[in-house]
Design a protein around this motif. Sequence first.
Motif, PDB file in Angstrom:
ATOM      1  N   GLY A   9       7.618 -11.101  25.584  1.00  0.00           N
ATOM      2  CA  GLY A   9       7.693  -9.793  24.940  1.00  0.00           C
ATOM      3  C   GLY A   9       7.083  -9.808  23.548  1.00  0.00           C
ATOM      4  O   GLY A   9       6.352  -8.889  23.164  1.00  0.00           O
ATOM      5  N   ALA A  10       7.368 -10.874  22.792  1.00  0.00           N
ATOM      6  CA  ALA A  10       6.800 -10.999  21.442  1.00  0.00           C
ATOM      7  C   ALA A  10       5.279 -11.114  21.504  1.00  0.00           C
ATOM      8  O   ALA A  10       4.569 -10.529  20.681  1.00  0.00           O
ATOM      9  N   LYS A  13       3.863  -7.684  22.290  1.00  0.00           N
ATOM     10  CA  LYS A  13       3.946  -6.824  21.107  1.00  0.00           C
ATOM     11  C   LYS A  13       2.847  -7.187  20.099  1.00  0.00           C
ATOM     12  O   LYS A  13       2.174  -6.306  19.552  1.00  0.00           O
ATOM     13  N   ARG A  16      -0.420  -5.903  21.397  1.00  0.00           N
ATOM     14  CA  ARG A  16      -0.487  -4.439  21.276  1.00  0.00           C
ATOM     15  C   ARG A  16      -0.811  -4.041  19.843  1.00  0.00           C
ATOM     16  O   ARG A  16      -1.704  -3.218  19.590  1.00  0.00           O
ATOM     17  N   GLU A  17      -0.099  -4.647  18.905  1.00  0.00           N
ATOM     18  CA  GLU A  17      -0.304  -4.301  17.500  1.00  0.00           C
ATOM     19  C   GLU A  17      -1.683  -4.732  17.016  1.00  0.00           C
ATOM     20  O   GLU A  17      -2.308  -4.024  16.215  1.00  0.00           O
ATOM     21  N   SER A  22      -0.182   2.085  20.320  1.00  0.00           N
ATOM     22  CA  SER A  22       1.236   2.438  20.279  1.00  0.00           C
ATOM     23  C   SER A  22       1.859   2.094  21.630  1.00  0.00           C
ATOM     24  O   SER A  22       1.157   1.864  22.621  1.00  0.00           O
ATOM     25  N   MET A  23       3.174   2.074  21.664  1.00  0.00           N
ATOM     26  CA  MET A  23       3.854   1.854  22.941  1.00  0.00           C
ATOM     27  C   MET A  23       3.471   2.952  23.930  1.00  0.00           C
ATOM     28  O   MET A  23       3.306   2.691  25.124  1.00  0.00           O
ATOM     29  N   CYS A  38       8.900  -0.917  25.641  1.00  0.00           N
ATOM     30  CA  CYS A  38       9.836  -1.372  24.617  1.00  0.00           C
ATOM     31  C   CYS A  38      10.781  -2.436  25.173  1.00  0.00           C
ATOM     32  O   CYS A  38      11.015  -3.466  24.544  1.00  0.00           O
ATOM     33  N   GLU A  41       8.911  -5.706  25.582  1.00  0.00           N
ATOM     34  CA  GLU A  41       8.591  -6.312  24.290  1.00  0.00           C
ATOM     35  C   GLU A  41       9.814  -6.886  23.593  1.00  0.00           C
ATOM     36  O   GLU A  41       9.706  -7.876  22.878  1.00  0.00           O
ATOM     37  N   THR A  42      10.960  -6.276  23.780  1.00  0.00           N
ATOM     38  CA  THR A  42      12.167  -6.741  23.089  1.00  0.00           C
ATOM     39  C   THR A  42      13.014  -7.683  23.936  1.00  0.00           C
ATOM     40  O   THR A  42      13.992  -8.233  23.445  1.00  0.00           O
ATOM     41  N   TYR A  62      -4.665  -6.647  27.767  1.00  0.00           N
ATOM     42  CA  TYR A  62      -4.796  -7.430  26.542  1.00  0.00           C
ATOM     43  C   TYR A  62      -5.810  -8.564  26.646  1.00  0.00           C
ATOM     44  O   TYR A  62      -6.030  -9.296  25.683  1.00  0.00           O
TER      45      TYR A  62
END
Length: 79
Positions: A9-10, A13, A16-17, A22-23, A38, A41-42, A62
């Motif tokens: 998830g990290a 994220k 993505r960033e 955005s999500m 979400c 990612e978490t 990605y």
Amino acid sequence: MSDNSNALGALFKLMRESKSLSMRDVAEELSISPTTVCDIETGNRKGSNPTAKTLIAFCDLYGLAKGPILDLLREPTHE
């Protein structure tokens, strides 16, 4: 929650960033809900067990190699 799910998830994220997405952008691209993005990612319990199809879609979006990601989820965790 497993350590592997949290690490994955990290990674998602961070990717993505780094692409300034955005999500909601990711959710639309993958045809999933922003809540699912979400949760993945978490490492939220609900989203911490995404399907292989969903993981492959994240990898494709990605530009990540699929094999290592799928292998990561097969490894036992030490909780």
